[in-house]
Every structure is written in C-alpha cells, then in structure tokens.
Design a protein around this motif. Structure first.
Motif, PDB file in Angstrom:
ATOM      1  N   ASN A 113      -4.025 -23.457  -8.449  1.00 50.69           N
ATOM      2  CA  ASN A 113      -4.973 -24.565  -8.295  1.00 50.69           C
ATOM      3  C   ASN A 113      -5.407 -25.108  -9.654  1.00 50.69           C
ATOM      4  O   ASN A 113      -6.390 -25.809  -9.766  1.00 50.69           O
ATOM      5  CB  ASN A 113      -6.196 -24.119  -7.480  1.00 50.69           C
ATOM      6  CG  ASN A 113      -6.957 -22.998  -8.171  1.00 50.69           C
ATOM      7  OD1 ASN A 113      -6.488 -22.393  -9.118  1.00 50.69           O
ATOM      8  ND2 ASN A 113      -8.142 -22.721  -7.674  1.00 50.69           N
ATOM      9  N   LYS A 114      -4.677 -24.762 -10.694  1.00 47.61           N
ATOM     10  CA  LYS A 114      -4.986 -25.219 -12.051  1.00 47.61           C
ATOM     11  C   LYS A 114      -3.877 -26.126 -12.578  1.00 47.61           C
ATOM     12  O   LYS A 114      -2.800 -26.195 -12.012  1.00 47.61           O
ATOM     13  CB  LYS A 114      -5.158 -24.027 -12.990  1.00 47.61           C
ATOM     14  CG  LYS A 114      -6.344 -23.147 -12.631  1.00 47.61           C
ATOM     15  CD  LYS A 114      -6.535 -22.053 -13.623  1.00 47.61           C
ATOM     16  CE  LYS A 114      -7.760 -21.223 -13.259  1.00 47.61           C
ATOM     17  NZ  LYS A 114      -8.009 -20.188 -14.252  1.00 47.61           N
ATOM     18  N   ILE A 115      -4.171 -26.783 -13.679  1.00 44.67           N
ATOM     19  CA  ILE A 115      -3.220 -27.672 -14.341  1.00 44.67           C
ATOM     20  C   ILE A 115      -2.921 -27.103 -15.735  1.00 44.67           C
ATOM     21  O   ILE A 115      -3.830 -26.743 -16.474  1.00 44.67           O
ATOM     22  CB  ILE A 115      -3.806 -29.093 -14.494  1.00 44.67           C
ATOM     23  CG1 ILE A 115      -4.072 -29.714 -13.131  1.00 44.67           C
ATOM     24  CG2 ILE A 115      -2.896 -29.974 -15.322  1.00 44.67           C
ATOM     25  CD1 ILE A 115      -2.840 -30.094 -12.355  1.00 44.67           C
ATOM     26  N   ARG A 116      -1.640 -27.009 -16.055  1.00 45.39           N
ATOM     27  CA  ARG A 116      -1.225 -26.571 -17.393  1.00 45.39           C
ATOM     28  C   ARG A 116      -0.661 -27.773 -18.128  1.00 45.39           C
ATOM     29  O   ARG A 116       0.165 -28.495 -17.589  1.00 45.39           O
ATOM     30  CB  ARG A 116      -0.161 -25.488 -17.325  1.00 45.39           C
ATOM     31  CG  ARG A 116       0.378 -25.118 -18.725  1.00 45.39           C
ATOM     32  CD  ARG A 116       1.529 -24.144 -18.691  1.00 45.39           C
ATOM     33  NE  ARG A 116       1.049 -22.884 -18.166  1.00 45.39           N
ATOM     34  CZ  ARG A 116       1.765 -22.062 -17.414  1.00 45.39           C
ATOM     35  NH1 ARG A 116       3.009 -22.374 -17.097  1.00 45.39           N
ATOM     36  NH2 ARG A 116       1.263 -20.943 -16.973  1.00 45.39           N
ATOM     37  N   ILE A 117      -1.128 -27.960 -19.361  1.00 43.73           N
ATOM     38  CA  ILE A 117      -0.565 -29.013 -20.204  1.00 43.73           C
ATOM     39  C   ILE A 117       0.013 -28.347 -21.441  1.00 43.73           C
ATOM     40  O   ILE A 117      -0.617 -27.482 -22.039  1.00 43.73           O
ATOM     41  CB  ILE A 117      -1.596 -30.107 -20.556  1.00 43.73           C
ATOM     42  CG1 ILE A 117      -0.908 -31.230 -21.331  1.00 43.73           C
ATOM     43  CG2 ILE A 117      -2.763 -29.536 -21.321  1.00 43.73           C
ATOM     44  CD1 ILE A 117      -1.701 -32.509 -21.364  1.00 43.73           C
ATOM     45  N   ASP A 172       6.025 -30.855 -10.730  1.00 40.42           N
ATOM     46  CA  ASP A 172       5.259 -30.691  -9.492  1.00 40.42           C
ATOM     47  C   ASP A 172       3.972 -31.507  -9.518  1.00 40.42           C
ATOM     48  O   ASP A 172       3.038 -31.212  -8.787  1.00 40.42           O
ATOM     49  CB  ASP A 172       4.909 -29.209  -9.249  1.00 40.42           C
ATOM     50  CG  ASP A 172       6.131 -28.330  -9.158  1.00 40.42           C
ATOM     51  OD1 ASP A 172       7.176 -28.827  -8.687  1.00 40.42           O
ATOM     52  OD2 ASP A 172       6.059 -27.154  -9.564  1.00 40.42           O
ATOM     53  N   VAL A 173       3.897 -32.502 -10.395  1.00 38.57           N
ATOM     54  CA  VAL A 173       2.718 -33.349 -10.520  1.00 38.57           C
ATOM     55  C   VAL A 173       3.185 -34.779 -10.732  1.00 38.57           C
ATOM     56  O   VAL A 173       4.095 -35.016 -11.524  1.00 38.57           O
ATOM     57  CB  VAL A 173       1.836 -32.911 -11.716  1.00 38.57           C
ATOM     58  CG1 VAL A 173       0.689 -33.876 -11.927  1.00 38.57           C
ATOM     59  CG2 VAL A 173       1.316 -31.503 -11.533  1.00 38.57           C
ATOM     60  N   VAL A 215      -8.742 -26.005 -14.876  1.00 38.61           N
ATOM     61  CA  VAL A 215      -8.892 -26.623 -13.563  1.00 38.61           C
ATOM     62  C   VAL A 215      -8.831 -28.141 -13.684  1.00 38.61           C
ATOM     63  O   VAL A 215      -8.295 -28.820 -12.826  1.00 38.61           O
ATOM     64  CB  VAL A 215     -10.232 -26.185 -12.917  1.00 38.61           C
ATOM     65  CG1 VAL A 215     -10.442 -26.881 -11.585  1.00 38.61           C
ATOM     66  CG2 VAL A 215     -10.263 -24.683 -12.743  1.00 38.61           C
ATOM     67  N   ASP A 216      -9.354 -28.675 -14.788  1.00 37.41           N
ATOM     68  CA  ASP A 216      -9.426 -30.118 -15.003  1.00 37.41           C
ATOM     69  C   ASP A 216      -8.430 -30.538 -16.076  1.00 37.41           C
ATOM     70  O   ASP A 216      -8.358 -29.920 -17.142  1.00 37.41           O
ATOM     71  CB  ASP A 216     -10.848 -30.500 -15.414  1.00 37.41           C
ATOM     72  CG  ASP A 216     -11.019 -31.988 -15.583  1.00 37.41           C
ATOM     73  OD1 ASP A 216     -10.491 -32.744 -14.745  1.00 37.41           O
ATOM     74  OD2 ASP A 216     -11.680 -32.400 -16.559  1.00 37.41           O
ATOM     75  N   LEU A 217      -7.687 -31.608 -15.820  1.00 36.89           N
ATOM     76  CA  LEU A 217      -6.692 -32.098 -16.776  1.00 36.89           C
ATOM     77  C   LEU A 217      -7.346 -32.537 -18.077  1.00 36.89           C
ATOM     78  O   LEU A 217      -6.843 -32.256 -19.164  1.00 36.89           O
ATOM     79  CB  LEU A 217      -5.889 -33.250 -16.170  1.00 36.89           C
ATOM     80  CG  LEU A 217      -4.900 -33.932 -17.115  1.00 36.89           C
ATOM     81  CD1 LEU A 217      -3.800 -32.963 -17.528  1.00 36.89           C
ATOM     82  CD2 LEU A 217      -4.310 -35.161 -16.486  1.00 36.89           C
ATOM     83  N   ARG A 218      -8.482 -33.225 -17.975  1.00 39.44           N
ATOM     84  CA  ARG A 218      -9.155 -33.707 -19.189  1.00 39.44           C
ATOM     85  C   ARG A 218      -9.614 -32.555 -20.083  1.00 39.44           C
ATOM     86  O   ARG A 218      -9.490 -32.615 -21.300  1.00 39.44           O
ATOM     87  CB  ARG A 218     -10.346 -34.594 -18.832  1.00 39.44           C
ATOM     88  CG  ARG A 218      -9.942 -35.936 -18.284  1.00 39.44           C
ATOM     89  CD  ARG A 218     -11.174 -36.760 -17.930  1.00 39.44           C
ATOM     90  NE  ARG A 218     -10.813 -38.046 -17.397  1.00 39.44           N
ATOM     91  CZ  ARG A 218     -10.757 -39.155 -18.126  1.00 39.44           C
ATOM     92  NH1 ARG A 218     -11.044 -39.128 -19.387  1.00 39.44           N
ATOM     93  NH2 ARG A 218     -10.421 -40.289 -17.553  1.00 39.44           N
TER      94      ARG A 218
END
Length: 178
Positions: free
Chosen positions: A48-52, A9-10, A70-73
C-alpha cells in the motif's frame, strides 16, 4: 537535464511528471550536472506504499536515491533531499581531491528469464574499468554501495574493494586460473 519518468504497476499522470520535473529542477544549479545528463525516475507500487527510485548519471558518477512512503510527494521530497546531500558530498570530495572528472558509468543491467523450476537469479554484467584504488573507493562511496569491482591500473587484475564491518576497506584481487 533530461528527465524520464516510468511507472511500474502505476499510471503516471502528466501532473505527476510535471511535479517530478519541478522537484528535480534544483539539480540544474550544480556545476556537476550538464544539459545532456539524464535523470530516470521509476515509480512503483509496493503493497500500500509507493516507491520512487531516482538515478542521475553525471560526468562524475551516478547519484541514486530510493525512498518508500505512503505518499508520493513525501517520497519525492525525501529522494530529492538525498540527491542534494549526495551532490554536496561529491562536490566537496572533488574539490578536496582536485579531481576534474571520473571514469564513465560502469554498470549495465541485464535480467535473464528463468524457468519455473529454477530459482530466479538477477544477473548484472559490468565492464571493470581501469582505475586506481583511490578512484574505486571514491566511486563506491558515491554510489552508496558496500563493494566495487574494477581493473587495477597498476596490476591489470580484476579487483574488488569493499567496506569492512569493523571499518576501513578490504581488497580482493582475482588472478587468472592456471
């Protein structure tokens, strides 16, 4: 080391791939990582968040870190910190126990399609490798799981070692049905 980056989804841009490769480059300075080892990074949007999620298969087991931010970095930095901590722990355990290497990876994930009326069930098939109880506990701790399924090399029985809530470990041995 080979690095695979996937997005769920990204859309993963080449800039993001380059950033992840740059951040994971620190793994090459450890003796536990070889050139043919593969690192898989999965980026997924959760609300509204990003999971890595980063998984690295090494000759001594798996390293895995999953971070949601919230931030990918920020998520990537935290995941890299967790992987480095796991590597240091593995290295000190192996040095302490004088282990050269552990068995191959044991998990093979498989998802089943379910009908609309059934409750979705995630199914995993594993090959319960032969090993001692000490090796099974070490693998369980390295994976960060609360249990581990293996075949006991002394009894040839499928066994499950698990962490007890009050501390210590428990062992379940399965006997064949009569």
């Amino acid at each position: 080391m080979k690095i695979n980056v996937h997005g769920k989804d990204v859309d993963v841009s080449p800039k993001t791939v380059a950033l992840i490769e740059e951040k994971l480059d620190f793994l090459n300075r450890y003796l536990l990582i070889e050139e043919d080892d593969v690192a898989n990074a999965v980026i997924q949007k959760v609300g509204n968040k990003i999971r890595i999620e980063i998984t690295v298969g090494t000759k001594v087991g798996y390293l895995r870190a999953e971070v949601t931010d919230v931030d990918l970095r920020c998520a990537l930095d935290e995941a890299v910190d967790r992987l480095e901590a796991q590597l240091k722990t593995q290295k000190s355990r192996l040095n302490r126990r004088h282990k050269d290497k552990l068995s191959k990876a044991f998990l093979e994930a498989e998802m089943e399609e379910n009908s609309k009326n059934e409750i979705p069930v995630r199914t995993k098939t594993i090959e319960a490798e032969k090993m001692s109880l000490d090796e099974a506990i070490l693998r369980m701790e390295m994976l960060g799981h609360s249990f581990f399924i293996y075949t006991d090399e002394e009894t040839d029985l499928i066994s499950v070692v698990y962490q007890r809530i009050n501390g210590g470990y428990g062992l379940i041995e399965a006997e064949p049905a009569k």
